[in-house]
Structure formats: C-alpha cells, structure tokens
Design an enzyme around this catalytic site. Structure first.
Site, PDB file in Angstrom:
ATOM      1  N   ASP A   1      -1.383 -18.383   1.088  1.00  0.00           N
ATOM      2  CA  ASP A   1      -2.758 -19.649   0.344  1.00  0.00           C
ATOM      3  C   ASP A   1      -3.263 -20.586   1.002  1.00  0.00           C
ATOM      4  OD1 ASP A   1       0.436 -20.560   0.496  1.00  0.00           O
ATOM      5  OD2 ASP A   1      -0.022 -20.986  -2.037  1.00  0.00           O
TER       6      ASP A   1
ATOM      7  N   TYR B   1       0.809  -1.163  -0.046  1.00  0.00           N
ATOM      8  CA  TYR B   1       0.047  -0.353  -0.256  1.00  0.00           C
ATOM      9  C   TYR B   1       1.143   0.898  -0.009  1.00  0.00           C
ATOM     10  CZ  TYR B   1      -4.650  -2.383   0.868  1.00  0.00           C
ATOM     11  OH  TYR B   1      -5.246  -3.000   0.782  1.00  0.00           O
TER      12      TYR B   1
ATOM     13  N   ASP C   1     -11.571 -10.244   3.759  1.00  0.00           N
ATOM     14  CA  ASP C   1     -13.254 -10.023   3.158  1.00  0.00           C
ATOM     15  C   ASP C   1     -14.160 -11.517   3.321  1.00  0.00           C
ATOM     16  OD1 ASP C   1     -13.071  -7.204   2.418  1.00  0.00           O
ATOM     17  OD2 ASP C   1     -13.504  -7.935   0.366  1.00  0.00           O
TER      18      ASP C   1
ATOM     19  N   ASP D   1      -6.172  -7.600   3.762  1.00  0.00           N
ATOM     20  CA  ASP D   1      -6.918  -6.966   3.333  1.00  0.00           C
ATOM     21  C   ASP D   1      -7.554  -8.019   2.587  1.00  0.00           C
ATOM     22  OD1 ASP D   1      -9.210  -4.922   2.060  1.00  0.00           O
ATOM     23  OD2 ASP D   1      -7.472  -5.003   0.060  1.00  0.00           O
TER      24      ASP D   1
ATOM     25  N   LYS E   1       3.931 -14.932   3.000  1.00  0.00           N
ATOM     26  CA  LYS E   1       4.373 -15.596   1.627  1.00  0.00           C
ATOM     27  C   LYS E   1       5.945 -16.295   1.386  1.00  0.00           C
ATOM     28  CE  LYS E   1       3.439 -17.511  -2.589  1.00  0.00           C
ATOM     29  NZ  LYS E   1       2.412 -19.430  -2.246  1.00  0.00           N
TER      30      LYS E   1
END
Ligand code: IPM
Ligand code: MG
Length: 354
Positions: free
Chosen positions: A223, A141, A251, A247, A191
């Site tokens: 993942d 970001y 969701d 983020d 990751k």
C-alpha cells in the site's frame, strides 16, 4: 545469426502492434545480416475461436522450440462472459507457466519529451528510472485450491496465495543481480503485516540482502509502495514483488510514462526462450483502427534482442530510435498526436542508426 521467433499476435490491437515490432526486427535483420524467421501461432480469444482452448499444446511446443516469443495482447469483450469455462487470459498464463517464465521485467523510464503527457506534475517525473521485477508463475494466479463451491447454501469462491521458498529465492537473486548493474538499490514490496506469504517473502529478501552487501535493500508494504510510486517515483531502482502486486503496480507505474502504450516487458526463466510483450492490453475499443501505439511492442522487440539474443547494440539502436522519434514530436493518439500505428513505426524505422 539465425533466429526463430514465434509471434503470438493474440486479440484486439495485438496483431497491429506485433506486426509493427516485426517490421522493426526485419529492418535490423537486413542491416545487420541476421536471419529472423517468424512463425505465427494462436493465443487467447483467437485460439478459443479456432480450437476451443486459449492456447494449444501444439502452440506451446512451437514456442518451446523457438529462440524467443513475441506477443501482442489477449482478451476482449467477446470472450468476457464471467461464466465462460475458457478465457483468453488462460492462454497467457499457460504460456508463462509452460515456458517457466518466472521473472517479468518491466522497465519504467519516461521520455523527457513526454512529461506533459503524464497527468503527474513535471517535477515528480524527473529522474525516474526503475525496473519492476514481477514474480510471474506463482501467487494468486496459480495457487491451489482455486474455484467455486457451495458451503451451507452459500456460493463460495476461493483463490490461494501460495509461494515456495525457492520461487522467492530465484526472483530475489535476479533482482539483486539487476540492481548490481544499476543504482544498487532493491525495494522488496510485500504485505508482511497481514500475509504469511509476504512474511516468507520478506525473510528471503533479507537473507539475499545479507549475501549482497553492496546493495541497499528496503522493504516496503504494497500500500505504501502504491503511494510512493506517485509521490516519489524517482526513489526506486529495482522494485521486486509478487505476481498480483506486480500486476497492479505496473499499470500504476505506466501512468508515469504518459501512456500504457509505451511500456515493454520481458519474461524470463532459467534458459529457454523468453517472452516479450507490451504491458498494455488488447484495447478492443480501438482494435482494427490502425491507431494503436506500437512503442510498447517495438521496445519489447528491443528487449528480445537484448535478453534472448544478446544483441545489445541492436537493442540500443531501437531504443534510441524510439527516443529520437518521440523527441522529434512523433506521437500516436494516446500521447496527444495524430500518427497511426504504421506511420509511427515508419518514423521509428527511419531513425534506426545501424
Ligand atoms: C499483464 C496482464 C495479465 C496479467 C492478464 C491479461 C492475465 O494484466 O500482463 O499485466 O494479469 O498478468
Ligand atoms: Mg496487468
């Protein structure tokens, strides 16, 4: 207690859900003799329309001078042109960065009465109670360089994933502190098989784990974590991760609760005012219709009372009132009912036991 709260209603359904949260806070204020003063400032598309920028220095200064900030949502199709120089989301990022809010807490705990509202099998939803601790002021970001140029006649776009050790360390410390007050498990999501930032992330998570012997630390690739969130969601307690992963995963996690409209969040730094906002977006398709679910915003007001004002009893009272309303079958459209935003808010207020 005298409390100054800045309300950043923003765009879309933002004004509707923040006014619901303000109504609840005013009720608490009257019942418990706290004086809450609300002032409004613009953010997002609303601010772009007025001043050409998504968040003004003056609005940031007002937030800095407040005790806490309550935000609705930003963004919408009117400002969505990919070529636009200013975007509503820049306002939110400037606010988070400007207030130094590096930790975003997103609690996920589905209500028993809403299990049928989730597309997942009921047996998967039992016992879910976790908090995603999302790093909020670093990573893709904010990393530099960021932008577009032309290389050998081809257009190139660049975002940079960047983390300093201190940024990881401070969010880890908070994750372990929260875990110590809960079920004593931290899942650090990265990751590390591909990304250098993730290898640093994992290294610092491990050294913090060594300093917190009573707490179980597990590392999980992002993942895998996205899969485990829907196959074994009750296995999580504290899930700590970097900005973009957080983020995306939140969701996904919101689906466990039946609707995006249910989830609150708190964004905290080292002292200074906190920022409280539902995790849902501006929902332009239903904006202005009075049907948005106010629960995410109302529960964000509960987090404001808890984290910024240390009014734990009042925070709990809101949470229990929401639970009672949901148990009694009060439902907005997104969770299979017919109540409008204001009606749902009234149902919750009626159930406040103060
Ligand atoms: C969120 C939102 C924001 C984010 C957007 C609106 C910039 O999706 O708070 O999750 O990506 O952080
Ligand atoms: Mg998001």
């Amino acid at each position: 207690m005298n409390v100054a709260i800045v309300v950043l209603a923003g765009d879309g359904i933002g004004p509707e859900v923040t006014s619901a949260a303000v109504r609840v806070l005013l009720n608490i204020g009257t019942a418990r003799k706290h004086s809450f003063t609300f002032t409004s400032q613009l953010i997002g598309g609303a601010s772009i329309d007025r001043s050409g920028t998504a968040f003004t220095d003056q609005a940031l200064a007002a937030c800095k001078a407040s005790d806490a900030v309550l935000l609705g949502a930003v963004g919408g199709p009117r400002w969505d042109n990919p070529g636009a120089a200013v975007r509503p989301e820049q306002g939110l990022l400037a606010l988070r960065k400007g207030l130094g809010l590096y930790a975003n807490l997103r609690p996920v705990k589905p209500y028993a009465a809403l299990i049928a509202a989730s597309p997942l099998k009921p047996e998967l939803l039992r016992g879910i109670d976790f908090v995603v601790v999302r790093e909020l002021t670093g990573g893709l970001y904010f990393g530099q360089p960021k932008g577009r140029d032309t290389v050998d006649g081809r257009v190139r776009a660049v975002d940079t994933m960047e983390y300093y050790d201190f940024e990881i360390e401070r969010i880890m410390k908070l994750a372990f502190k929260l875990a110590a007050e809960r079920r004593k498990k931290v899942t650090s999501v990265d990751k590390a098989n591909v990304l250098e930032t993730s290898r640093l992330w994992r290294q610092i998570a491990t050294s913090q784990g060594e300093l917190h012997q009573g707490i179980t630390l597990e590392h999980m690739l992002v993942d895998t974590a996205s899969m485990r969130l829907v196959t074994a969601p009750s296995s999580f307690d504290i899930l700590v991760t970097e900005n973009t992963f957080g983020d995306i995963l939140t969701d996904e996690a919101s689906v466990l609760t039946g609707s995006m409209g249910m989830l609150p969040s708190a964004s905290l730094g080292d002292g200074g005012p906190g920022l409280y906002e539902p995790i849902h977006g501006s929902a332009p398709d239903i904006a202005g219709k009075g049907i948005a679910n106010p629960v995410g915003a109302i529960l964000s007001a509960a987090l404001l009372l808890r984290y910024s004002l240390h009014l734990e009893e009042e925070a709990g009272a809101i949470e229990r009132a929401v639970e009672r309303a949901v148990d009694d079958g009060c439902r907005t459209v997104d969770i299979g009912g017919k109540l409008g935003t204001e009606e749902m808010t009234s149902e919750i207020i009626q159930r406040l036991k103060l």
